[in-house]
Design a protein around this motif. Sequence first.
Motif, PDB file in Angstrom:
ATOM      1  N   LEU A 159       0.952  -1.141   0.094  1.00  0.00           N
ATOM      2  CA  LEU A 159       0.129  -0.149   0.083  1.00  0.00           C
ATOM      3  C   LEU A 159       0.784   1.256  -0.066  1.00  0.00           C
ATOM      4  CD1 LEU A 159      -2.478  -1.118   2.302  1.00  0.00           C
ATOM      5  CD2 LEU A 159      -2.803  -0.995  -0.051  1.00  0.00           C
ATOM      6  N   HIS A 160       2.079   1.359  -0.468  1.00  0.00           N
ATOM      7  CA  HIS A 160       3.273   2.116  -0.394  1.00  0.00           C
ATOM      8  C   HIS A 160       2.872   3.206   1.280  1.00  0.00           C
ATOM      9  CE1 HIS A 160       2.940   1.804  -4.663  1.00  0.00           C
ATOM     10  NE2 HIS A 160       1.626   1.867  -4.728  1.00  0.00           N
ATOM     11  N   PRO A 161       3.524   2.361   1.918  1.00  0.00           N
ATOM     12  CA  PRO A 161       3.670   3.908   2.678  1.00  0.00           C
ATOM     13  C   PRO A 161       4.728   4.624   2.787  1.00  0.00           C
ATOM     14  CG  PRO A 161       4.631   0.735   4.015  1.00  0.00           C
ATOM     15  CD  PRO A 161       4.292   0.819   1.572  1.00  0.00           C
ATOM     16  N   TRP A 162       4.605   5.362   3.601  1.00  0.00           N
ATOM     17  CA  TRP A 162       5.223   6.594   4.288  1.00  0.00           C
ATOM     18  C   TRP A 162       6.350   6.488   3.368  1.00  0.00           C
ATOM     19  CZ3 TRP A 162       3.848  11.754   2.930  1.00  0.00           C
ATOM     20  CH2 TRP A 162       1.305  11.903   3.226  1.00  0.00           C
ATOM     21  N   ARG A 163       6.908   5.942   4.008  1.00  0.00           N
ATOM     22  CA  ARG A 163       8.913   4.992   3.647  1.00  0.00           C
ATOM     23  C   ARG A 163       9.504   5.514   2.268  1.00  0.00           C
ATOM     24  NH1 ARG A 163       7.713  -0.395   5.165  1.00  0.00           N
ATOM     25  NH2 ARG A 163       8.171  -1.919   4.023  1.00  0.00           N
ATOM     26  N   GLU A 164       7.971   5.251   1.650  1.00  0.00           N
ATOM     27  CA  GLU A 164       8.715   5.752   0.472  1.00  0.00           C
ATOM     28  C   GLU A 164       8.090   7.022   0.084  1.00  0.00           C
ATOM     29  OE1 GLU A 164       6.584   3.827  -3.084  1.00  0.00           O
ATOM     30  OE2 GLU A 164       6.887   1.765  -2.660  1.00  0.00           O
ATOM     31  N   VAL A 165       7.849   7.729   1.209  1.00  0.00           N
ATOM     32  CA  VAL A 165       8.036   9.247   0.744  1.00  0.00           C
ATOM     33  C   VAL A 165       8.737   9.449   1.448  1.00  0.00           C
ATOM     34  CG1 VAL A 165       6.777  12.106   1.628  1.00  0.00           C
ATOM     35  CG2 VAL A 165       5.366  10.075   0.600  1.00  0.00           C
ATOM     36  N   GLU A 166       9.777   9.171   2.337  1.00  0.00           N
ATOM     37  CA  GLU A 166      10.503   9.260   3.088  1.00  0.00           C
ATOM     38  C   GLU A 166      12.244   9.252   1.842  1.00  0.00           C
ATOM     39  OE1 GLU A 166      11.610   8.197   7.201  1.00  0.00           O
ATOM     40  OE2 GLU A 166      11.498   6.956   6.333  1.00  0.00           O
ATOM     41  N   SER A 167      11.202   8.174   1.735  1.00  0.00           N
ATOM     42  CA  SER A 167      12.843   7.832   0.637  1.00  0.00           C
ATOM     43  C   SER A 167      13.082   8.369  -0.520  1.00  0.00           C
ATOM     44  CB  SER A 167      12.505   6.129  -0.138  1.00  0.00           C
ATOM     45  OG  SER A 167      13.119   5.631   0.956  1.00  0.00           O
ATOM     46  N   ASP A 168      12.150   8.802  -0.798  1.00  0.00           N
ATOM     47  CA  ASP A 168      12.220  10.153  -1.798  1.00  0.00           C
ATOM     48  C   ASP A 168      10.925  11.559  -2.209  1.00  0.00           C
ATOM     49  OD1 ASP A 168      12.148  11.785  -4.499  1.00  0.00           O
ATOM     50  OD2 ASP A 168      11.789   9.913  -5.504  1.00  0.00           O
ATOM     51  N   PRO A 169      10.880  11.831  -0.784  1.00  0.00           N
ATOM     52  CA  PRO A 169       9.861  13.922  -1.194  1.00  0.00           C
ATOM     53  C   PRO A 169       9.673  13.965  -2.111  1.00  0.00           C
ATOM     54  CG  PRO A 169      12.441  13.745   0.285  1.00  0.00           C
ATOM     55  CD  PRO A 169      12.621  12.604  -0.511  1.00  0.00           C
ATOM     56  N   ALA A 170      10.774  14.638  -3.288  1.00  0.00           N
ATOM     57  CA  ALA A 170      10.525  15.321  -3.986  1.00  0.00           C
ATOM     58  C   ALA A 170       9.056  14.736  -5.082  1.00  0.00           C
ATOM     59  CB  ALA A 170      11.298  15.133  -5.580  1.00  0.00           C
ATOM     60  N   PRO A 171       8.169  13.783  -5.184  1.00  0.00           N
ATOM     61  CA  PRO A 171       6.708  13.631  -5.910  1.00  0.00           C
ATOM     62  C   PRO A 171       6.192  13.975  -5.154  1.00  0.00           C
ATOM     63  CG  PRO A 171       8.351  11.578  -6.514  1.00  0.00           C
ATOM     64  CD  PRO A 171       9.404  12.867  -5.340  1.00  0.00           C
ATOM     65  N   PHE A 172       6.209  13.823  -4.111  1.00  0.00           N
ATOM     66  CA  PHE A 172       5.001  13.926  -3.226  1.00  0.00           C
ATOM     67  C   PHE A 172       5.595  15.906  -2.849  1.00  0.00           C
ATOM     68  CE2 PHE A 172       3.568  15.504   1.105  1.00  0.00           C
ATOM     69  CZ  PHE A 172       1.912  15.170   1.113  1.00  0.00           C
ATOM     70  N   LEU A 173       5.922  16.233  -2.466  1.00  0.00           N
ATOM     71  CA  LEU A 173       6.178  17.786  -2.593  1.00  0.00           C
ATOM     72  C   LEU A 173       5.766  18.258  -3.872  1.00  0.00           C
ATOM     73  CD1 LEU A 173       9.350  18.223  -0.129  1.00  0.00           C
ATOM     74  CD2 LEU A 173       7.191  18.468   0.607  1.00  0.00           C
ATOM     75  N   SER A 174       5.981  17.982  -4.552  1.00  0.00           N
ATOM     76  CA  SER A 174       5.357  18.740  -5.877  1.00  0.00           C
ATOM     77  C   SER A 174       4.277  19.225  -6.029  1.00  0.00           C
ATOM     78  CB  SER A 174       6.232  17.977  -7.533  1.00  0.00           C
ATOM     79  OG  SER A 174       5.613  17.399  -7.236  1.00  0.00           O
ATOM     80  N   LEU A 175       3.339  18.163  -5.328  1.00  0.00           N
ATOM     81  CA  LEU A 175       2.195  18.298  -5.405  1.00  0.00           C
ATOM     82  C   LEU A 175       1.592  20.112  -4.634  1.00  0.00           C
ATOM     83  CD1 LEU A 175       1.213  14.448  -4.453  1.00  0.00           C
ATOM     84  CD2 LEU A 175       1.183  15.780  -6.534  1.00  0.00           C
ATOM     85  N   GLY A 176       2.377  20.599  -4.236  1.00  0.00           N
ATOM     86  CA  GLY A 176       2.391  21.856  -3.662  1.00  0.00           C
ATOM     87  C   GLY A 176       1.120  21.489  -2.070  1.00  0.00           C
ATOM     88  N   LEU A 177       1.154  20.710  -1.315  1.00  0.00           N
ATOM     89  CA  LEU A 177       0.211  20.156  -0.509  1.00  0.00           C
ATOM     90  C   LEU A 177       0.582  20.490   1.135  1.00  0.00           C
ATOM     91  CD1 LEU A 177      -1.559  16.773  -1.233  1.00  0.00           C
ATOM     92  CD2 LEU A 177      -2.195  18.680  -2.399  1.00  0.00           C
ATOM     93  N   CYS A 178       1.920  20.753   0.632  1.00  0.00           N
ATOM     94  CA  CYS A 178       2.376  20.881   1.955  1.00  0.00           C
ATOM     95  C   CYS A 178       3.838  21.245   2.068  1.00  0.00           C
ATOM     96  CB  CYS A 178       2.496  19.692   3.522  1.00  0.00           C
ATOM     97  SG  CYS A 178       3.638  18.783   2.814  1.00  0.00           S
ATOM     98  N   SER A 179       4.673  22.142   3.131  1.00  0.00           N
ATOM     99  CA  SER A 179       6.062  22.829   2.938  1.00  0.00           C
ATOM    100  C   SER A 179       7.041  21.703   3.666  1.00  0.00           C
ATOM    101  CB  SER A 179       6.494  23.274   3.602  1.00  0.00           C
ATOM    102  OG  SER A 179       6.287  23.169   5.330  1.00  0.00           O
ATOM    103  N   ALA A 180       7.996  21.265   2.468  1.00  0.00           N
ATOM    104  CA  ALA A 180       8.821  20.657   3.169  1.00  0.00           C
ATOM    105  C   ALA A 180       9.165  20.626   4.826  1.00  0.00           C
ATOM    106  CB  ALA A 180      10.454  20.960   2.522  1.00  0.00           C
TER     107      ALA A 180
END
Length: 284
Positions: free
Chosen positions: A131-152
Amino acid sequence: MDDARAVLAARLGARPLVRLTGRGYTLMERWLVELPDGNRAFAKLAVDEPTAGFLRDEYRVYGSLEADYLPRLLSWDDNGELPVLVLEDLSGAHWPPPWRAGDIELVLRALDEVHATAPPEGIPLLTVDMLHPWREVESDPAPFLSLGLCSAEWLESALPALRAASERCDVEGEAFLHLDVRSDNICIADGRAVLVDWNWAHLGNPQVDLAFWLPSLSLEGGPAPSELLPDAGDLTAIVSGFFAPIAGLPPPAGAPTVRALQLAQLEVALPWAVEALGLPPLDR
């Protein structure tokens, strides 16, 4: 399209009527056809090996079960070529949205029936890793941060709690799950909710089906997720963590609009997780 027409005629003796578009996110061919007996039916044709695998996974369900929440199986052709699945024609049913009075209750009832069903042989077990847990965002935050939903800065402060919640969440279990509950996979026919597209069926925690449906339901005018699942807790990290690492990626082949849908669901799921887990308010 001509190849699909020829396959339907040669292998089913069916007359293709209308190619159906606008629902579904794979390259699968979907057709309304007229069978030799004059009745109409819905046909799905695999176009490559990945879609053939999806269709065989679906048939595992249709070929083993009969239930009010399933369309009737009319025919299955897997004669060494790419398979063809034929189901009852539900084009005259109501396909939400809009969600009318009583429709949501029918879906909830259908999900209860799904989860109480003894599953077919060979249905795989659901795990957190799928289910793509949040550790994938931890490993590579760029795609998620590119969405503009929150600050780094917000992500850095909230990520440990999101990852911990997703990894301690108990998604495993023995209940039969659809695992792709959205309006494009639901219709209301003859006073019952019917679920289609069963290629993601798994065994797991029954609340997973409900939790993953609620963001899209909210987007379509339904209640906020917390109204139908007020004690979701760690499940909110699972739902938001599924969409977070993929919504900012390029669209996969054959599904050019799926990232927009994933982003829209994340825009509901992430604030739900913030509220349920007591995280700092989102900032941009």
